[in-house]
Design an enzyme around this catalytic site. Structure first.
Site, PDB file in Angstrom:
ATOM      1  CG  ASP A   1      99.536 -12.798 -82.028  1.00  0.00           C
ATOM      2  OD1 ASP A   1      98.544 -13.551 -81.915  1.00  0.00           O
ATOM      3  OD2 ASP A   1     100.672 -13.096 -81.565  1.00  0.00           O
TER       4      ASP A   1
ATOM      5  CB  CYS B   1      92.727 -21.673 -73.808  1.00  0.00           C
ATOM      6  SG  CYS B   1      94.240 -20.815 -74.207  1.00  0.00           S
TER       7      CYS B   1
HETATM    8  C1  SAM Z   1      95.001 -18.530 -78.062  1.00  0.00           C
HETATM    9  S1  SAM Z   1      96.036 -17.792 -79.308  1.00  0.00           S
HETATM   10  C2  SAM Z   1      94.964 -16.728 -80.207  1.00  0.00           C
HETATM   11  C3  SAM Z   1      94.429 -17.363 -81.413  1.00  0.00           C
HETATM   12  C4  SAM Z   1      93.593 -16.474 -82.304  1.00  0.00           C
HETATM   13  N1  SAM Z   1      92.596 -15.725 -81.574  1.00  0.00           N
HETATM   14  C5  SAM Z   1      92.923 -17.337 -83.339  1.00  0.00           C
HETATM   15  O1  SAM Z   1      91.712 -17.577 -83.217  1.00  0.00           O
HETATM   16  O2  SAM Z   1      93.622 -17.804 -84.235  1.00  0.00           O
HETATM   17  C6  SAM Z   1      96.992 -16.665 -78.365  1.00  0.00           C
HETATM   18  C7  SAM Z   1      97.834 -15.705 -79.195  1.00  0.00           C
HETATM   19  O3  SAM Z   1      98.343 -14.730 -78.282  1.00  0.00           O
HETATM   20  C8  SAM Z   1      99.596 -14.298 -78.747  1.00  0.00           C
HETATM   21  N2  SAM Z   1     100.247 -13.657 -77.597  1.00  0.00           N
HETATM   22  C9  SAM Z   1     100.780 -14.246 -76.501  1.00  0.00           C
HETATM   23  N3  SAM Z   1     101.210 -13.310 -75.620  1.00  0.00           N
HETATM   24  C10 SAM Z   1     100.925 -12.093 -76.184  1.00  0.00           C
HETATM   25  C11 SAM Z   1     101.119 -10.749 -75.774  1.00  0.00           C
HETATM   26  N4  SAM Z   1     101.682 -10.453 -74.593  1.00  0.00           N
HETATM   27  N5  SAM Z   1     100.724  -9.757 -76.607  1.00  0.00           N
HETATM   28  C12 SAM Z   1     100.144 -10.043 -77.800  1.00  0.00           C
HETATM   29  N6  SAM Z   1      99.925 -11.303 -78.239  1.00  0.00           N
HETATM   30  C13 SAM Z   1     100.308 -12.319 -77.446  1.00  0.00           C
HETATM   31  C14 SAM Z   1     100.267 -15.569 -79.260  1.00  0.00           C
HETATM   32  O4  SAM Z   1     101.269 -15.267 -80.193  1.00  0.00           O
HETATM   33  C15 SAM Z   1      99.062 -16.302 -79.871  1.00  0.00           C
HETATM   34  O5  SAM Z   1      98.962 -16.054 -81.260  1.00  0.00           O
END
Ligand code: SAM
Length: 151
Positions: free
Chosen positions: A12, A108
């Site tokens: 993440d 999402c």
């Molecule tokens: C929909 S949430 C994921 C939630 C996780 N799968 C859970 O069940 O708790 C999206 C996540 O993507 C991360 N994120 C956003 N852009 C990103 C990137 N370019 N690289 C890595 N992580 C990213 C955000 O910090 C966030 O925690």
């Protein structure tokens, strides 16, 4: 994933999100640390686009890859249309999947419909020169309702 897998990496770009994930893993599977000290989850703070690019070109391969991205805000410097971002991420993941491997891919994004999501996955599989078979479709939990129409 950790109880059923030999090794797990959690990626993440947000340090606080990784800290919460680590706490959740410890709460849900306290036995992991005691039983098998080698089987700790490796938490990696990185931009998934860059990390997957580096890993796929270095020949790393995985049995299962789970993608659960969040659409990047329009103000971000790395913004790209949601469908392009989703395709890019899935394409890179598909290149790193072992033959017969499992891709669990989520979206999402209100801006990408389910048919468009499937079409984008098919395009990514074609570009990666992989055959992709749909095994299962699941929806979101009740606490994450889907907005069907915008205002
Ligand atoms: C929909 S949430 C994921 C939630 C996780 N799968 C859970 O069940 O708790 C999206 C996540 O993507 C991360 N994120 C956003 N852009 C990103 C990137 N370019 N690289 C890595 N992580 C990213 C955000 O910090 C966030 O925690």
């Amino acid at each position: 994933m950790a109880p059923g897998c030999a090794q797990v990496w959690g990626v993440d770009s947000s340090r606080p999100a990784l800290e919460v994930a680590e706490q959740n893993a410890a709460l849900n599977h306290p036995q992991l640390k005691d039983k098998d000290k080698n089987k700790e989850i490796e938490w990696i703070e990185a931009n998934a686009f860059d990390l997957l690019k580096d890993y796929s070109s270095s020949g790393q391969r995985y049995d299962t890859i789970i993608l659960d991205p969040r659409p990047s805000p329009k103000r971000s410097a790395t913004w790209m249309p949601p469908s392009a971002a989703i395709k890019k991420l899935n394409l890179r993941a598909l290149k790193m999947l072992r033959p017969g491997g499992i891709l669990v891919t989520c979206s999402c994004s209100y801006h990408v419909s389910f048919p468009d999501f499937l079409g984008m996955l098919a395009d990514a599989a074609r570009d990666a020169r992989r055959n992709l078979r749909l095994v299962e479709v699941r929806g979101q939990a009740k606490d994450h309702p889907v907005l069907l129409n915008g205002r």
